[in-house]
Motif scaffolding. Sequence first.
Motif, PDB file in Angstrom:
ATOM      1  N   LEU A   8       0.823  -1.210   0.000  1.00  0.00           N
ATOM      2  CA  LEU A   8       0.000   0.000   0.000  1.00  0.00           C
ATOM      3  C   LEU A   8       0.858   1.261   0.000  1.00  0.00           C
ATOM      4  O   LEU A   8       0.438   2.302  -0.515  1.00  0.00           O
ATOM      5  N   GLN A   9       2.064   1.189   0.565  1.00  0.00           N
ATOM      6  CA  GLN A   9       2.966   2.342   0.567  1.00  0.00           C
ATOM      7  C   GLN A   9       3.702   2.499  -0.759  1.00  0.00           C
ATOM      8  O   GLN A   9       4.244   3.560  -1.058  1.00  0.00           O
ATOM      9  N   ALA A  10       3.724   1.454  -1.571  1.00  0.00           N
ATOM     10  CA  ALA A  10       4.527   1.471  -2.792  1.00  0.00           C
ATOM     11  C   ALA A  10       3.850   2.226  -3.926  1.00  0.00           C
ATOM     12  O   ALA A  10       4.531   2.741  -4.816  1.00  0.00           O
ATOM     13  N   ARG A  11       2.531   2.297  -3.948  1.00  0.00           N
ATOM     14  CA  ARG A  11       1.815   3.006  -5.000  1.00  0.00           C
ATOM     15  C   ARG A  11       0.510   3.547  -4.432  1.00  0.00           C
ATOM     16  O   ARG A  11       0.064   3.139  -3.364  1.00  0.00           O
ATOM     17  N   ARG A  12      -0.118   4.463  -5.175  1.00  0.00           N
ATOM     18  CA  ARG A  12      -1.289   5.135  -4.625  1.00  0.00           C
ATOM     19  C   ARG A  12      -2.503   4.213  -4.577  1.00  0.00           C
ATOM     20  O   ARG A  12      -3.124   4.053  -3.518  1.00  0.00           O
ATOM     21  N   ASP A  13      -2.895   3.617  -5.682  1.00  0.00           N
ATOM     22  CA  ASP A  13      -4.113   2.801  -5.750  1.00  0.00           C
ATOM     23  C   ASP A  13      -3.764   1.346  -6.019  1.00  0.00           C
ATOM     24  O   ASP A  13      -2.924   1.045  -6.874  1.00  0.00           O
ATOM     25  N   TRP A  14      -4.438   0.471  -5.296  1.00  0.00           N
ATOM     26  CA  TRP A  14      -4.241  -0.971  -5.486  1.00  0.00           C
ATOM     27  C   TRP A  14      -5.604  -1.639  -5.708  1.00  0.00           C
ATOM     28  O   TRP A  14      -6.441  -1.641  -4.787  1.00  0.00           O
ATOM     29  N   PRO A  15      -5.886  -2.199  -6.887  1.00  0.00           N
ATOM     30  CA  PRO A  15      -7.102  -3.002  -7.047  1.00  0.00           C
ATOM     31  C   PRO A  15      -7.095  -4.179  -6.074  1.00  0.00           C
ATOM     32  O   PRO A  15      -6.051  -4.816  -5.851  1.00  0.00           O
ATOM     33  N   GLY A  16      -8.263  -4.474  -5.507  1.00  0.00           N
ATOM     34  CA  GLY A  16      -8.344  -5.551  -4.529  1.00  0.00           C
ATOM     35  C   GLY A  16      -7.900  -6.885  -5.092  1.00  0.00           C
ATOM     36  O   GLY A  16      -7.212  -7.667  -4.405  1.00  0.00           O
ATOM     37  N   TYR A  26      -3.941   2.983  10.596  1.00  0.00           N
ATOM     38  CA  TYR A  26      -3.589   3.305   9.211  1.00  0.00           C
ATOM     39  C   TYR A  26      -4.836   3.736   8.446  1.00  0.00           C
ATOM     40  O   TYR A  26      -5.810   2.969   8.349  1.00  0.00           O
ATOM     41  N   PRO A  27      -4.853   4.962   7.898  1.00  0.00           N
ATOM     42  CA  PRO A  27      -6.041   5.467   7.201  1.00  0.00           C
ATOM     43  C   PRO A  27      -6.161   4.884   5.788  1.00  0.00           C
ATOM     44  O   PRO A  27      -5.740   5.508   4.806  1.00  0.00           O
ATOM     45  N   ILE A  28      -6.732   3.719   5.665  1.00  0.00           N
ATOM     46  CA  ILE A  28      -6.891   3.060   4.372  1.00  0.00           C
ATOM     47  C   ILE A  28      -8.321   3.276   3.897  1.00  0.00           C
ATOM     48  O   ILE A  28      -9.282   2.968   4.620  1.00  0.00           O
ATOM     49  N   VAL A  29      -8.454   3.826   2.717  1.00  0.00           N
ATOM     50  CA  VAL A  29      -9.779   4.082   2.153  1.00  0.00           C
ATOM     51  C   VAL A  29     -10.014   3.122   0.989  1.00  0.00           C
ATOM     52  O   VAL A  29      -9.071   2.697   0.306  1.00  0.00           O
ATOM     53  N   ALA A  30     -11.280   2.798   0.785  1.00  0.00           N
ATOM     54  CA  ALA A  30     -11.674   1.919  -0.324  1.00  0.00           C
ATOM     55  C   ALA A  30     -12.263   2.773  -1.437  1.00  0.00           C
ATOM     56  O   ALA A  30     -12.951   3.758  -1.183  1.00  0.00           O
ATOM     57  N   PHE A  31     -11.970   2.425  -2.678  1.00  0.00           N
ATOM     58  CA  PHE A  31     -12.572   3.128  -3.817  1.00  0.00           C
ATOM     59  C   PHE A  31     -13.316   2.111  -4.675  1.00  0.00           C
ATOM     60  O   PHE A  31     -12.938   0.940  -4.768  1.00  0.00           O
ATOM     61  N   LYS A  32     -14.374   2.609  -5.301  1.00  0.00           N
ATOM     62  CA  LYS A  32     -15.240   1.738  -6.078  1.00  0.00           C
ATOM     63  C   LYS A  32     -14.879   1.818  -7.555  1.00  0.00           C
ATOM     64  O   LYS A  32     -14.067   2.624  -7.978  1.00  0.00           O
ATOM     65  N   PRO A  89     -14.762  -0.571 -11.565  1.00  0.00           N
ATOM     66  CA  PRO A  89     -14.468  -1.892 -12.120  1.00  0.00           C
ATOM     67  C   PRO A  89     -13.265  -2.557 -11.447  1.00  0.00           C
ATOM     68  O   PRO A  89     -13.226  -3.768 -11.271  1.00  0.00           O
ATOM     69  N   ASP A  90     -12.274  -1.723 -11.085  1.00  0.00           N
ATOM     70  CA  ASP A  90     -11.081  -2.241 -10.411  1.00  0.00           C
ATOM     71  C   ASP A  90     -11.032  -1.719  -8.980  1.00  0.00           C
ATOM     72  O   ASP A  90     -10.001  -1.253  -8.499  1.00  0.00           O
ATOM     73  N   GLY A  91     -12.173  -1.775  -8.308  1.00  0.00           N
ATOM     74  CA  GLY A  91     -12.251  -1.275  -6.942  1.00  0.00           C
ATOM     75  C   GLY A  91     -11.172  -1.859  -6.056  1.00  0.00           C
ATOM     76  O   GLY A  91     -10.795  -3.025  -6.189  1.00  0.00           O
ATOM     77  N   GLY A  92     -10.662  -1.023  -5.165  1.00  0.00           N
ATOM     78  CA  GLY A  92      -9.570  -1.491  -4.317  1.00  0.00           C
ATOM     79  C   GLY A  92      -9.334  -0.556  -3.156  1.00  0.00           C
ATOM     80  O   GLY A  92     -10.271   0.027  -2.599  1.00  0.00           O
ATOM     81  N   TYR A  93      -8.041  -0.312  -2.815  1.00  0.00           N
ATOM     82  CA  TYR A  93      -7.693   0.401  -1.599  1.00  0.00           C
ATOM     83  C   TYR A  93      -6.523   1.353  -1.861  1.00  0.00           C
ATOM     84  O   TYR A  93      -5.728   1.152  -2.765  1.00  0.00           O
ATOM     85  N   ARG A  94      -6.440   2.392  -1.022  1.00  0.00           N
ATOM     86  CA  ARG A  94      -5.290   3.289  -1.029  1.00  0.00           C
ATOM     87  C   ARG A  94      -5.000   3.712   0.400  1.00  0.00           C
ATOM     88  O   ARG A  94      -5.904   3.837   1.231  1.00  0.00           O
ATOM     89  N   LEU A  95      -3.720   3.939   0.676  1.00  0.00           N
ATOM     90  CA  LEU A  95      -3.281   4.425   1.978  1.00  0.00           C
ATOM     91  C   LEU A  95      -3.357   5.948   1.947  1.00  0.00           C
ATOM     92  O   LEU A  95      -2.594   6.607   1.251  1.00  0.00           O
ATOM     93  N   ASP A  96      -4.285   6.500   2.697  1.00  0.00           N
ATOM     94  CA  ASP A  96      -4.558   7.929   2.667  1.00  0.00           C
ATOM     95  C   ASP A  96      -3.785   8.640   3.766  1.00  0.00           C
ATOM     96  O   ASP A  96      -3.197   8.016   4.654  1.00  0.00           O
ATOM     97  N   ALA A  97      -3.802   9.967   3.704  1.00  0.00           N
ATOM     98  CA  ALA A  97      -3.189  10.764   4.769  1.00  0.00           C
ATOM     99  C   ALA A  97      -4.159  10.883   5.931  1.00  0.00           C
ATOM    100  O   ALA A  97      -5.363  11.039   5.739  1.00  0.00           O
ATOM    101  N   GLY A  98      -3.647  10.809   7.154  1.00  0.00           N
ATOM    102  CA  GLY A  98      -4.486  10.890   8.335  1.00  0.00           C
ATOM    103  C   GLY A  98      -4.066  12.019   9.243  1.00  0.00           C
ATOM    104  O   GLY A  98      -3.118  12.762   8.968  1.00  0.00           O
ATOM    105  N   SER A  99      -4.770  12.194  10.363  1.00  0.00           N
ATOM    106  CA  SER A  99      -4.472  13.257  11.311  1.00  0.00           C
ATOM    107  C   SER A  99      -3.283  12.912  12.204  1.00  0.00           C
ATOM    108  O   SER A  99      -2.687  13.787  12.811  1.00  0.00           O
ATOM    109  N   GLU A 100      -2.940  11.645  12.312  1.00  0.00           N
ATOM    110  CA  GLU A 100      -1.805  11.208  13.102  1.00  0.00           C
ATOM    111  C   GLU A 100      -0.872  10.377  12.222  1.00  0.00           C
ATOM    112  O   GLU A 100      -1.278   9.836  11.193  1.00  0.00           O
ATOM    113  N   LEU A 101       0.383  10.313  12.655  1.00  0.00           N
ATOM    114  CA  LEU A 101       1.381   9.559  11.897  1.00  0.00           C
ATOM    115  C   LEU A 101       1.478   8.147  12.459  1.00  0.00           C
ATOM    116  O   LEU A 101       1.998   7.932  13.544  1.00  0.00           O
ATOM    117  N   PRO A 102       0.963   7.160  11.748  1.00  0.00           N
ATOM    118  CA  PRO A 102       1.064   5.782  12.237  1.00  0.00           C
ATOM    119  C   PRO A 102       2.456   5.228  11.971  1.00  0.00           C
ATOM    120  O   PRO A 102       3.270   5.857  11.287  1.00  0.00           O
TER     121      PRO A 102
END
Length: 345
Positions: free
Chosen positions: A15-23, A49-55, A57-70
């Motif tokens: 998740l840290q290696a690229r912005r968007d990852w298809p599930g 870890y602030p991980i958000v899901a996106f919808k 055809p290739d729905g998946g996940y991205r590691l987003d920025a959060g209010s705290e540093l994990p």
Amino acid sequence: MPKASARLLSLLSLLQARRDWPGALLAERLDISPRTVRRDVDRLRELGYPIVAFKGPDGGYRLDAGSELPPLLFDDEQAVVLAVALQIATTSGAGIEEAAVRALNTVRQVMPARLRHRIDTFQVTAVERPAIRPNPQVDSGVLTTLSAAVHAREVLRFDYAPAFPPGATDDDRAEPPPRRVQPHHLVTWGGRWYLVAWDLDREDWRTFRADRITPRTPTGPRFTPRELPGGNVAAFVAGRFRGSDGSDSSNSSGDWPCRGEVILDLPAAAVSPYTRDGVVEELGPDRCRLVLGSWSWPGLAAAIGRFDADIEVVGPAELKDAFAHLARRYADAAADAPAPPPPSP
């Protein structure tokens, strides 16, 4: 390490290696089912870890920025680069030296032994160039404010402490009005930080020393950036410090306004370490050609005269005139100097 924990670390690294990852791609890379991916993502969320899901055809996940540093995960190369960068940060003059040391200690504590050994063998010693006055430190908060205004393209207001010459009167020291500028670049030059900006009141480009800036809030309206003369900030700043105002398109490279050529009765190896951006050509075992620039012809002649050697001026004529001018000045200074004491018996 339990298999589930190792899988979580692998997922975090991906998740840290690229912005968007298809599930589906994550499941394939980890050799697990999409359901297990969803479950592991939920566990990382529980760890902060602030991980958000996106919808889609290739729905998946991205590691987003959060209010705290994990906690972060670095591979070996990234960890070494980070440690080296933190050591170099102690020489930046940005007022972050102590924070950089603390961060380096934190990173080193969690490194494997093999990486700690690599870091411990890399020691940086900052050796500053001799200067009449030390380079001033800049408050990191000021740098952050200037950088934010540059990024947001917002008019900046600030108080600018002038540099008073010796013997300045109280009238000279009257507090000047605040400056209003369109900030364009935050740069370093010779160990100091500068703001490159369009001065709205003077209608011209200016470079301001960051250590003399006290920002005012709030910032002003947004602006459309002007084109910097020459289009290159490095060449523009270099030109300003070499006596060019940036308006001469023929000198957009930021070259010195005065440049001359001489032949010195010295080997090239004895001259080249002290010329910085000059050009030295070997003409023989004890002779070399030197092409050097400066902000004025007397300044260029003085810079060449610091070499303890006979000088033959190739050109131009202005450089010869500058040597004659300095010769008269030095002769007058020598005539006014007290006679040296007689040698001891």
